[in-house]
Design a protein around this motif. Sequence first.
Motif, short mmCIF file in Angstrom:
data_model
loop_
_atom_site.label_atom_id
_atom_site.label_comp_id
_atom_site.label_asym_id
_atom_site.label_seq_id
_atom_site.Cartn_x
_atom_site.Cartn_y
_atom_site.Cartn_z
N ASP A 155 0.97 -1.27 -0.13
CA ASP A 155 0.17 0.00 -0.03
C ASP A 155 0.89 1.19 0.08
O ASP A 155 2.16 0.98 -0.18
CB ASP A 155 -0.89 0.15 1.30
CG ASP A 155 -0.07 -0.28 2.52
OD1 ASP A 155 0.93 0.11 2.91
OD2 ASP A 155 -0.67 -1.23 3.10
N SER A 161 -5.50 2.51 5.92
CA SER A 161 -5.98 1.25 6.27
C SER A 161 -5.51 0.81 7.65
O SER A 161 -4.63 1.39 8.00
CB SER A 161 -5.53 0.11 5.28
OG SER A 161 -4.26 -0.17 5.51
N GLU A 162 -6.16 -0.18 8.18
CA GLU A 162 -5.87 -0.68 9.57
C GLU A 162 -4.28 -1.07 9.36
O GLU A 162 -3.64 -0.87 10.29
CB GLU A 162 -6.68 -1.92 9.91
CG GLU A 162 -6.85 -1.85 11.32
CD GLU A 162 -7.65 -3.05 11.89
OE1 GLU A 162 -8.90 -2.94 11.11
OE2 GLU A 162 -7.66 -3.95 12.64
#
Length: 429
Positions: free
Chosen positions: A218, A242-243
């Motif tokens: 990512d 995101s997490e």
Amino acid sequence: MVDGAGRILAAAPFAALQRLHPGEPVQDLRPAWILPGLVDLHAHLPQYSAVALDGLELLPWLENHIFPLEAGFADPEAAVPAARLFFAHQLAWGTTTSVAYLTVHQEAADRAFREAEACGIRAILGKVMMDRHCPDALREDTAASLAQSAELCETWHGRDGGRLGYAFTPRFAPVCSMDLMAGLSREAEKHGAWIQTHLSENLDEIARVRELFPEARDYTDVYARAGMLGPRTLLGHCIHLSEGERAVLREAGATLVHCPRSNAFIKSGIMPLRQWLAEGHRVGLASDVGGGPSLDLWGEMAAACDQSKQRWAERRAQLRRLEALDLDADARGRVAEALGLHAHAPITPVEAFHLATLGGARALGLERTIGSLEPGKDADFIVLDPRAADPLADRAVLRPEEVLSRCIYRSTPGMVQAAYVRGRRVHGR
Ligand SMILES: O=c1[nH]c(=O)c2nc[nH]c2[nH]1
């Protein structure tokens, strides 16, 4: 009380200080308040003349408004009036620590540093780095970009007893090669300097990063692979994380810089500030001029509070709608969880002020030097007249947090009467 070296000797209410230190020279500033100077963690000095040009999202906004403007700094003299005005306005709003991006031009960057040195502000600045996918006029050779940045860092990092500092400044992953980012990480480590860049601001930007770095998990992973993430890394925006990305950023101790008005203005989104704080991230606050409209950090505090209230109210309304559906409690709980509807409380003005002072200082690892009024710290403070934010300029007796709330929500240019860095007056009457 401030000593001759510009450090705080004592901080207490006026009467108590007089009692404890009789005979010391006194300046009675009441009813003004003395507060720690503000820390603006992310702004673009050359973009001040392009503020508030509405209409576009991030990538076209950069191409149409920002890149042509920044190309003008090929003339180093352009940086002199721009820097003078930028720092003067920051100080006038009470910002005593300025963290800012310059342009890709080494000479112009040097001029901006000289202006910061002369005007007395505390500043961490960096020459922007970009070596691909940008206009020819701004594209750098990778090795030259690294060498010029290192030279500026050697000249300016730690200057004047640490009042000036250097931040290696890759603009963002879409315009930087992996070689550039890995190289600057090594340079920053070698010099003990900061790194500042942008992360996860806009959905098209994120998609472009995915195309350009298919090997990375990512956007955050691109910076992780380059070795850019650590406690001296400042990441502007951080809206759509995101997490998994958040876990990496937390582990690295990097700072997520909240730029609320810029996020709204160029339609990037609303950062889930309360959630990021609750998860234990380091967070600071910034004007992000020219995405943000003004160097008024009080306005950013107000926007941080307002956006957080908005998120809270929207989630509450969604929860109500969910309650009206014919679902059992278990299913309702799962839906609420999946949609992140369990709203956290909105950010308060006191919390926003903390982000703009001690929070910013912690983000920079300077919490032992600035960010609050405590003996032993540098005397970076402002003199604030709360009457300037009072509609009737009257004598209403308010609690301190109410006065602060007013100053945040009703900031005016004349509110900051004076600003001091290390005990030296750098703005004011
Ligand atoms: O708000 C922003 N301003 C910029 O100049 C920029 N460059 C990359 N990403 C950016 N975001």
